[in-house]
Enzyme design. Structure first.
Site, PDB file in Angstrom:
ATOM      1  N   ASP A  16      41.416 -42.634  -7.311  1.00  0.00           N
ATOM      2  CA  ASP A  16      40.447 -41.827  -8.058  1.00  0.00           C
ATOM      3  C   ASP A  16      40.571 -40.343  -7.700  1.00  0.00           C
ATOM      4  OD1 ASP A  16      38.402 -41.466  -9.872  1.00  0.00           O
ATOM      5  OD2 ASP A  16      36.818 -41.790  -8.391  1.00  0.00           O
ATOM      6  N   GLY A  17      40.277 -39.485  -8.680  1.00  0.00           N
ATOM      7  CA  GLY A  17      40.220 -38.042  -8.430  1.00  0.00           C
ATOM      8  C   GLY A  17      41.283 -37.236  -9.170  1.00  0.00           C
ATOM      9  N   ASN A  18      42.054 -37.876 -10.047  1.00  0.00           N
ATOM     10  CA  ASN A  18      43.096 -37.153 -10.793  1.00  0.00           C
ATOM     11  C   ASN A  18      42.501 -36.056 -11.673  1.00  0.00           C
ATOM     12  OD1 ASN A  18      44.866 -39.008  -9.781  1.00  0.00           O
ATOM     13  ND2 ASN A  18      45.107 -40.163 -11.682  1.00  0.00           N
ATOM     14  N   TRP A  21      41.263 -33.114  -9.651  1.00  0.00           N
ATOM     15  CA  TRP A  21      42.421 -32.378  -9.120  1.00  0.00           C
ATOM     16  C   TRP A  21      42.926 -31.393 -10.177  1.00  0.00           C
ATOM     17  CZ3 TRP A  21      47.477 -31.610 -10.524  1.00  0.00           C
ATOM     18  CH2 TRP A  21      48.337 -31.085  -9.543  1.00  0.00           C
ATOM     19  N   ARG A  29      43.262 -32.690 -17.889  1.00  0.00           N
ATOM     20  CA  ARG A  29      43.113 -33.882 -17.040  1.00  0.00           C
ATOM     21  C   ARG A  29      44.411 -34.694 -16.964  1.00  0.00           C
ATOM     22  NH1 ARG A  29      38.186 -35.839 -15.605  1.00  0.00           N
ATOM     23  NH2 ARG A  29      39.012 -37.948 -15.738  1.00  0.00           N
ATOM     24  N   HIS A  33      46.721 -36.850 -14.039  1.00  0.00           N
ATOM     25  CA  HIS A  33      47.238 -38.227 -14.077  1.00  0.00           C
ATOM     26  C   HIS A  33      48.745 -38.240 -13.805  1.00  0.00           C
ATOM     27  CE1 HIS A  33      43.353 -39.601 -15.189  1.00  0.00           C
ATOM     28  NE2 HIS A  33      43.369 -39.081 -16.401  1.00  0.00           N
ATOM     29  N   GLU A  63      36.613 -50.321 -18.262  1.00  0.00           N
ATOM     30  CA  GLU A  63      35.616 -49.334 -18.712  1.00  0.00           C
ATOM     31  C   GLU A  63      36.246 -48.001 -19.105  1.00  0.00           C
ATOM     32  OE1 GLU A  63      35.243 -51.172 -15.772  1.00  0.00           O
ATOM     33  OE2 GLU A  63      33.939 -52.597 -16.793  1.00  0.00           O
ATOM     34  N   TRP A  65      38.301 -47.330 -21.323  1.00  0.00           N
ATOM     35  CA  TRP A  65      38.437 -47.151 -22.784  1.00  0.00           C
ATOM     36  C   TRP A  65      37.380 -46.208 -23.315  1.00  0.00           C
ATOM     37  CZ3 TRP A  65      42.765 -48.810 -24.931  1.00  0.00           C
ATOM     38  CH2 TRP A  65      43.430 -49.921 -24.382  1.00  0.00           C
ATOM     39  N   ARG A  67      36.633 -43.376 -22.304  1.00  0.00           N
ATOM     40  CA  ARG A  67      37.001 -41.955 -22.147  1.00  0.00           C
ATOM     41  C   ARG A  67      37.439 -41.367 -23.494  1.00  0.00           C
ATOM     42  NH1 ARG A  67      39.512 -40.892 -16.207  1.00  0.00           N
ATOM     43  NH2 ARG A  67      37.858 -41.992 -15.111  1.00  0.00           N
ATOM     44  N   LEU A 127      58.388 -55.408  -1.171  1.00  0.00           N
ATOM     45  CA  LEU A 127      56.989 -55.031  -1.430  1.00  0.00           C
ATOM     46  C   LEU A 127      56.608 -55.490  -2.834  1.00  0.00           C
ATOM     47  CD1 LEU A 127      54.543 -52.977  -0.440  1.00  0.00           C
ATOM     48  CD2 LEU A 127      55.510 -51.524  -2.188  1.00  0.00           C
ATOM     49  N   ARG A 183      32.116 -46.478  -4.262  1.00  0.00           N
ATOM     50  CA  ARG A 183      31.731 -47.630  -5.090  1.00  0.00           C
ATOM     51  C   ARG A 183      32.985 -48.402  -5.477  1.00  0.00           C
ATOM     52  NH1 ARG A 183      29.769 -43.196  -8.459  1.00  0.00           N
ATOM     53  NH2 ARG A 183      31.429 -42.486  -9.854  1.00  0.00           N
TER      54      ARG A 183
HETATM   55  C1  IPE Z   1      37.985 -46.320 -11.266  1.00  0.00           C
HETATM   56  O1  IPE Z   1      37.782 -44.951 -11.384  1.00  0.00           O
HETATM   57  C2  IPE Z   1      39.122 -46.764 -12.108  1.00  0.00           C
HETATM   58  C3  IPE Z   1      40.453 -46.279 -11.717  1.00  0.00           C
HETATM   59  C4  IPE Z   1      40.748 -45.559 -10.680  1.00  0.00           C
HETATM   60  C5  IPE Z   1      41.517 -46.685 -12.603  1.00  0.00           C
HETATM   61  P1  IPE Z   1      36.709 -44.335 -12.390  1.00  0.00           P
HETATM   62  O2  IPE Z   1      36.800 -42.864 -12.235  1.00  0.00           O
HETATM   63  O3  IPE Z   1      36.886 -44.874 -13.748  1.00  0.00           O
HETATM   64  O4  IPE Z   1      35.345 -44.896 -11.789  1.00  0.00           O
HETATM   65  P2  IPE Z   1      33.833 -44.404 -12.022  1.00  0.00           P
HETATM   66  O5  IPE Z   1      33.619 -44.315 -13.490  1.00  0.00           O
HETATM   67  O6  IPE Z   1      33.706 -43.060 -11.375  1.00  0.00           O
HETATM   68  O7  IPE Z   1      32.986 -45.418 -11.328  1.00  0.00           O
HETATM   69  C1  IPE Z   2      41.427 -41.934 -11.677  1.00  0.00           C
HETATM   70  O1  IPE Z   2      41.167 -40.575 -11.757  1.00  0.00           O
HETATM   71  C2  IPE Z   2      42.416 -42.387 -12.719  1.00  0.00           C
HETATM   72  C3  IPE Z   2      41.822 -43.137 -13.832  1.00  0.00           C
HETATM   73  C4  IPE Z   2      40.589 -43.566 -13.900  1.00  0.00           C
HETATM   74  C5  IPE Z   2      42.688 -43.435 -14.951  1.00  0.00           C
HETATM   75  P1  IPE Z   2      40.010 -40.019 -12.672  1.00  0.00           P
HETATM   76  O2  IPE Z   2      40.573 -39.700 -14.011  1.00  0.00           O
HETATM   77  O3  IPE Z   2      38.841 -40.925 -12.672  1.00  0.00           O
HETATM   78  O4  IPE Z   2      39.649 -38.674 -11.909  1.00  0.00           O
HETATM   79  P2  IPE Z   2      38.206 -38.050 -11.726  1.00  0.00           P
HETATM   80  O5  IPE Z   2      37.344 -39.078 -11.062  1.00  0.00           O
HETATM   81  O6  IPE Z   2      37.703 -37.685 -13.091  1.00  0.00           O
HETATM   82  O7  IPE Z   2      38.445 -36.853 -10.858  1.00  0.00           O
HETATM   83 MG    MG Z   3      37.176 -41.067 -11.524  1.00  0.00          MG
END
Ligand code: IPE
Ligand code: IPE
Ligand code: MG
Length: 243
Positions: A16-18, A21, A29, A33, A63, A65, A67, A127, A183
Site C-alpha cells: 500500500d502507498g503507491n 508516493w 497515481r 503503481h 474493492e 474496482w 476506483r 520461490l 488494517r
Molecule cells: C489494499 O489497499 C489493497 C491493495 C494493496 C491491493 P487499499 O488502498 O485498497 O486499502 P484501503 O482502501 O485503504 O483499506
Molecule cells: C496500493 O497503493 C496499490 C493498489 C491498491 C492497487 P494505493 O493505490 O492504495 O496507494 P495509496 O494508499 O492511495 O497511497
Molecule cells: Mg491504499
C-alpha cells in the site's frame, strides 16, 4: 528464542502507498503503481536471497474496482505489461508465479496472460510468488464453501482450507502492510489466523531491502505461541534440543 528466530517461510504483503508516493511528487497515481512494480521486483529478489519460500502480495482487491475508471484500466494494463516484461527473468530466477483471485471479473486478454505466465514458470521451486489480483479474503471463503456445497462435501476446517485459492502454500508466517495503515482490507482473512503482523510507515515504492530486513527482525523477536503458554514452549524447545 522460539522457532520463530528463523527466516519466515511465507511472507504476505499488502503493498500500500503507491498513490501517495506519486501524489507527493506531483505525479499521476499510475506513476506510483509503476514504481510499485519496481519495488516488487526488488522484494522478490531479496526474499529469494534470504531463503523465503513463498511471497504473497496484494496487487488488486475486490474493492479496488470502485476506483476511478482510468486508474482501474491503468492497473489492468500494468499487470499485462509487467507479466510480459518480467516472466523470462522470473523463470531464470527460479520463481514460480501464481495468480490468486476471481478471474471471472477479468478480461480475456488478462486471463490469457496470467495462464501463460503460470505455465511458463510452473517448474520453478526456489520461490513461489502469489500475486493476489481481483482477490478478497471473503471471496475466497465463499468460493471455497460453494465448491464444497456443489461437491456435497461436509464443511470442516480441513476441507474448507483445502478448497481455498491459497491451498497450494502453507499459511503466512509474517504479514506486512506498508503505507502506514493498520488494517487487513480483506486480504488473507482465513490464512492470517496465526500470522505475525508488521506495519511499516514506508510507502510501498520505498520499501527496500533494509525495510524488509527490519520486518524480518521484528518477526524474529516475536514469540509464536499458537494458544500455548511460554512455559510450554520452553519445555518443548529443551526437549527438541535433547532429542
Ligand atoms: C489494499 O489497499 C489493497 C491493495 C494493496 C491491493 P487499499 O488502498 O485498497 O486499502 P484501503 O482502501 O485503504 O483499506
Ligand atoms: C496500493 O497503493 C496499490 C493498489 C491498491 C492497487 P494505493 O493505490 O492504495 O496507494 P495509496 O494508499 O492511495 O497511497
Ligand atoms: Mg491504499
Amino acid at each position: 528464542m522460539t522457532s520463530s528466530a528463523v527466516v519466515p517461510n511465507h511472507i504476505a504483503i499488502v503493498m500500500d502507498g503507491n498513490g501517495r508516493w506519486a501524489t507527493k511528487r506531483f505525479l499521476p497515481r499510475l506513476a506510483g503503481h509503476k514504481q510499485g512494480v519496481s519495488s516488487l521486483k526488488r522484494c522478490v529478489k531479496a526474499c529469494a536471497v534470504r531463503g523465503v519460500s513463498v511471497l504473497t502480495v496484494f496487487a488488486f482487491s475486490s474493492e479496488n474496482w470502485q476506483r476511478p475508471a482510468d486508474e482501474v484500466s491503468g492497473l489492468m494494463d500494468l499487470l499485462v505489461m509487467a507479466i510480459a516484461s518480467e516472466v523470462q527473468q522470473l523463470k531464470r530466477d527460479g520463481v514460480r508465479l501464481r495468480f490468486v483471485g476471481d478471474r471471472s471479473g477479468l478480461s480475456e486478454k488478462v486471463v490469457a496472460g496470467l495462464a501463460q505466465a503460470e505455465a511458463d514458470t510452473k517448474g520453478n521451486t526456489r520461490l513461489t510468488l502469489n500475486v493476489c489480483f481481483n482477490y478478497g479474503g471473503r471471496w475466497d471463503i465463499v468460493q471455497a464453501a460453494e465448491s464444497l456445497r456443489v461437491m456435497g462435501k461436509p464443511v470442516t476446517e480441513e476441507s474448507l482450507g483445502a478448497a481455498m485459492a491459497m491451498a497450494h502454500v502453507p499459511d503466512p508466517d509474517l504479514f506486512i502492510r506498508t503505507g502506514g495503515e493498520q488494517r487487513i482490507s480483506n486480504f488473507l482473512l482465513w490464512q492470517s489466523a496465526y500470522s505475525e503482523f508488521y506495519f511499516s510507515d514506508s510507502l510501498w515504492p520505498e520499501f527496500d531491502e533494509a525495510a524488509l530486513d527490519q520486518a524480518i527482525q521484528a518477526y524474529q523477536r516475536r514469540e509464536r505461541r499458537f494458544g500455548k503458554t511460554s512455559g510450554q514452549l520452553s519445555v518443548e524447545a529443551e526437549r527438541s534440543i535433547s532429542d
